[in-house]
Design a protein around this motif. Sequence first.
Motif, PDB file in Angstrom:
ATOM      1  N   GLN A  57       0.944  -0.805   0.045  1.00  0.00           N
ATOM      2  CA  GLN A  57      -0.087  -0.319  -0.174  1.00  0.00           C
ATOM      3  C   GLN A  57       1.451   1.498  -0.409  1.00  0.00           C
ATOM      4  OE1 GLN A  57      -3.649  -0.242  -0.199  1.00  0.00           O
ATOM      5  NE2 GLN A  57      -2.331  -2.640  -0.683  1.00  0.00           N
ATOM      6  N   GLU A  58       0.281   2.354   0.077  1.00  0.00           N
ATOM      7  CA  GLU A  58       1.539   4.053   0.235  1.00  0.00           C
ATOM      8  C   GLU A  58       1.802   4.258   1.240  1.00  0.00           C
ATOM      9  OE1 GLU A  58       2.123   5.110  -2.365  1.00  0.00           O
ATOM     10  OE2 GLU A  58       1.149   3.671  -4.471  1.00  0.00           O
ATOM     11  N   ASN A  59       0.580   4.202   1.914  1.00  0.00           N
ATOM     12  CA  ASN A  59       1.163   4.759   3.595  1.00  0.00           C
ATOM     13  C   ASN A  59       2.083   3.961   4.250  1.00  0.00           C
ATOM     14  OD1 ASN A  59      -0.665   2.429   3.776  1.00  0.00           O
ATOM     15  ND2 ASN A  59      -1.471   3.179   5.425  1.00  0.00           N
ATOM     16  N   ILE A  60       2.565   4.807   5.209  1.00  0.00           N
ATOM     17  CA  ILE A  60       4.052   3.623   5.210  1.00  0.00           C
ATOM     18  C   ILE A  60       3.887   3.943   7.615  1.00  0.00           C
ATOM     19  CG2 ILE A  60       6.683   4.696   6.595  1.00  0.00           C
ATOM     20  CD1 ILE A  60       6.142   3.872   3.282  1.00  0.00           C
ATOM     21  N   ILE A  61       3.871   3.072   7.864  1.00  0.00           N
ATOM     22  CA  ILE A  61       3.696   2.522   9.027  1.00  0.00           C
ATOM     23  C   ILE A  61       4.580   2.626   9.966  1.00  0.00           C
ATOM     24  CG2 ILE A  61       2.597   0.421  10.559  1.00  0.00           C
ATOM     25  CD1 ILE A  61       0.297   1.725   8.496  1.00  0.00           C
ATOM     26  N   LYS A  62       4.675   3.367  11.082  1.00  0.00           N
ATOM     27  CA  LYS A  62       5.736   3.331  12.042  1.00  0.00           C
ATOM     28  C   LYS A  62       5.189   2.416  13.427  1.00  0.00           C
ATOM     29  CE  LYS A  62       7.490   7.522  10.759  1.00  0.00           C
ATOM     30  NZ  LYS A  62       7.565   8.623  11.374  1.00  0.00           N
ATOM     31  N   LYS A  63       5.552   1.563  13.839  1.00  0.00           N
ATOM     32  CA  LYS A  63       5.219   0.073  15.500  1.00  0.00           C
ATOM     33  C   LYS A  63       6.530  -0.283  15.456  1.00  0.00           C
ATOM     34  CE  LYS A  63       1.236   0.007  14.334  1.00  0.00           C
ATOM     35  NZ  LYS A  63       0.387  -0.471  14.667  1.00  0.00           N
ATOM     36  N   ASP A  64       7.064   0.231  17.132  1.00  0.00           N
ATOM     37  CA  ASP A  64       7.692   0.065  17.275  1.00  0.00           C
ATOM     38  C   ASP A  64       9.322   0.119  17.211  1.00  0.00           C
ATOM     39  OD1 ASP A  64       6.389  -1.291  19.493  1.00  0.00           O
ATOM     40  OD2 ASP A  64       6.137  -3.305  18.357  1.00  0.00           O
ATOM     41  N   HIS A  65       9.055   1.522  16.550  1.00  0.00           N
ATOM     42  CA  HIS A  65      10.947   1.858  16.016  1.00  0.00           C
ATOM     43  C   HIS A  65      11.173   1.329  15.416  1.00  0.00           C
ATOM     44  CE1 HIS A  65      10.889   3.404  20.341  1.00  0.00           C
ATOM     45  NE2 HIS A  65      11.178   2.827  20.761  1.00  0.00           N
ATOM     46  N   TYR A  66      10.408   0.672  14.239  1.00  0.00           N
ATOM     47  CA  TYR A  66      10.190   0.125  12.880  1.00  0.00           C
ATOM     48  C   TYR A  66       9.348   0.941  12.217  1.00  0.00           C
ATOM     49  CZ  TYR A  66      12.607  -3.571  15.635  1.00  0.00           C
ATOM     50  OH  TYR A  66      13.307  -4.424  16.454  1.00  0.00           O
ATOM     51  N   GLN A  67       9.976   1.030  10.563  1.00  0.00           N
ATOM     52  CA  GLN A  67       8.631   1.747   9.686  1.00  0.00           C
ATOM     53  C   GLN A  67       8.550   0.917   8.602  1.00  0.00           C
ATOM     54  OE1 GLN A  67       9.474   6.250   8.930  1.00  0.00           O
ATOM     55  NE2 GLN A  67      11.062   4.989   7.641  1.00  0.00           N
ATOM     56  N   PHE A  68       7.738   0.587   7.908  1.00  0.00           N
ATOM     57  CA  PHE A  68       7.733  -0.095   6.935  1.00  0.00           C
ATOM     58  C   PHE A  68       6.161   0.309   5.763  1.00  0.00           C
ATOM     59  CE2 PHE A  68       4.856  -2.388  10.125  1.00  0.00           C
ATOM     60  CZ  PHE A  68       4.048  -2.761   9.648  1.00  0.00           C
ATOM     61  N   ARG A  69       6.351  -0.114   4.841  1.00  0.00           N
ATOM     62  CA  ARG A  69       5.611   0.044   3.897  1.00  0.00           C
ATOM     63  C   ARG A  69       4.157  -0.800   3.781  1.00  0.00           C
ATOM     64  NH1 ARG A  69       4.867   2.939  -0.487  1.00  0.00           N
ATOM     65  NH2 ARG A  69       7.210   3.246  -0.768  1.00  0.00           N
ATOM     66  N   GLU A  70       3.146  -0.109   4.297  1.00  0.00           N
ATOM     67  CA  GLU A  70       1.812  -0.976   4.477  1.00  0.00           C
ATOM     68  C   GLU A  70       1.343  -2.119   3.906  1.00  0.00           C
ATOM     69  OE1 GLU A  70      -0.467  -2.307   6.683  1.00  0.00           O
ATOM     70  OE2 GLU A  70      -1.190  -0.771   7.768  1.00  0.00           O
ATOM     71  N   PHE A  71       0.958  -2.907   4.351  1.00  0.00           N
ATOM     72  CA  PHE A  71       0.717  -3.842   3.128  1.00  0.00           C
ATOM     73  C   PHE A  71      -0.998  -4.969   3.561  1.00  0.00           C
ATOM     74  CE2 PHE A  71       3.381  -5.832   6.015  1.00  0.00           C
ATOM     75  CZ  PHE A  71       3.339  -7.230   5.878  1.00  0.00           C
ATOM     76  N   ILE A  72      -0.993  -5.572   2.364  1.00  0.00           N
ATOM     77  CA  ILE A  72      -2.219  -6.306   2.483  1.00  0.00           C
ATOM     78  C   ILE A  72      -1.992  -7.213   2.511  1.00  0.00           C
ATOM     79  CG2 ILE A  72      -4.249  -7.221   1.388  1.00  0.00           C
ATOM     80  CD1 ILE A  72      -4.987  -3.807   1.485  1.00  0.00           C
ATOM     81  N   ILE A  73      -2.129  -9.193   2.968  1.00  0.00           N
ATOM     82  CA  ILE A  73      -2.431 -10.468   2.646  1.00  0.00           C
ATOM     83  C   ILE A  73      -3.435 -10.499   1.989  1.00  0.00           C
ATOM     84  CG2 ILE A  73      -1.720 -12.286   4.148  1.00  0.00           C
ATOM     85  CD1 ILE A  73      -0.035 -11.038   6.075  1.00  0.00           C
ATOM     86  N   ARG A  74      -3.065 -11.090   1.563  1.00  0.00           N
ATOM     87  CA  ARG A  74      -4.409 -12.329   0.473  1.00  0.00           C
ATOM     88  C   ARG A  74      -3.756 -13.744   0.305  1.00  0.00           C
ATOM     89  NH1 ARG A  74      -8.464  -8.089  -0.637  1.00  0.00           N
ATOM     90  NH2 ARG A  74      -7.645  -6.153  -1.078  1.00  0.00           N
ATOM     91  N   ARG A  75      -5.083 -14.502   0.907  1.00  0.00           N
ATOM     92  CA  ARG A  75      -5.284 -15.716  -0.094  1.00  0.00           C
ATOM     93  C   ARG A  75      -5.292 -16.039  -1.527  1.00  0.00           C
ATOM     94  NH1 ARG A  75      -6.021 -20.953   2.967  1.00  0.00           N
ATOM     95  NH2 ARG A  75      -7.462 -19.673   4.967  1.00  0.00           N
ATOM     96  N   LEU A  76      -4.662 -16.909  -2.031  1.00  0.00           N
ATOM     97  CA  LEU A  76      -4.463 -16.771  -3.226  1.00  0.00           C
ATOM     98  C   LEU A  76      -5.530 -17.831  -3.484  1.00  0.00           C
ATOM     99  CD1 LEU A  76      -0.521 -17.244  -4.450  1.00  0.00           C
ATOM    100  CD2 LEU A  76      -2.090 -16.059  -4.766  1.00  0.00           C
ATOM    101  N   GLU A  77      -5.956 -17.826  -4.383  1.00  0.00           N
ATOM    102  CA  GLU A  77      -7.497 -18.277  -5.138  1.00  0.00           C
ATOM    103  C   GLU A  77      -7.029 -20.357  -5.395  1.00  0.00           C
ATOM    104  OE1 GLU A  77     -10.276 -17.949  -4.528  1.00  0.00           O
ATOM    105  OE2 GLU A  77      -9.800 -16.280  -3.692  1.00  0.00           O
ATOM    106  N   ASP A  78      -7.436 -20.689  -4.965  1.00  0.00           N
ATOM    107  CA  ASP A  78      -7.470 -22.396  -5.637  1.00  0.00           C
ATOM    108  C   ASP A  78      -7.133 -22.270  -6.894  1.00  0.00           C
ATOM    109  OD1 ASP A  78      -6.051 -23.724  -3.129  1.00  0.00           O
ATOM    110  OD2 ASP A  78      -8.484 -23.724  -2.885  1.00  0.00           O
ATOM    111  N   GLU A  79      -6.169 -22.785  -8.167  1.00  0.00           N
ATOM    112  CA  GLU A  79      -6.640 -23.108  -9.498  1.00  0.00           C
ATOM    113  C   GLU A  79      -7.167 -24.176  -9.745  1.00  0.00           C
ATOM    114  OE1 GLU A  79      -2.779 -21.998 -10.835  1.00  0.00           O
ATOM    115  OE2 GLU A  79      -3.144 -19.585 -10.628  1.00  0.00           O
TER     116      GLU A  79
END
Length: 79
Positions: A57-79
Amino acid sequence: MKNYTKTAIEKNVLQCLDQQETILGSNYYDQNKDLSLFILTWLYGYSQNARYKIEPQENIIKKDHYQFREFIIRRLEDE
């Protein structure tokens, strides 16, 4: 070390995804508070055989003195 294998991380992520359709990275970190697990979850999400995907995602998150780009986790659809 057994908690940091690809199999263990995928199992953890997929169990979380059984309870909700998507997971925000910041919420996943809040639930686990393990930086190594968090980083490997991100890295394995980009691996060739992962059963979940990471969507940065676009926004940066700060947690416990760390920062990272926010992200979303999604399950892959079974093929």
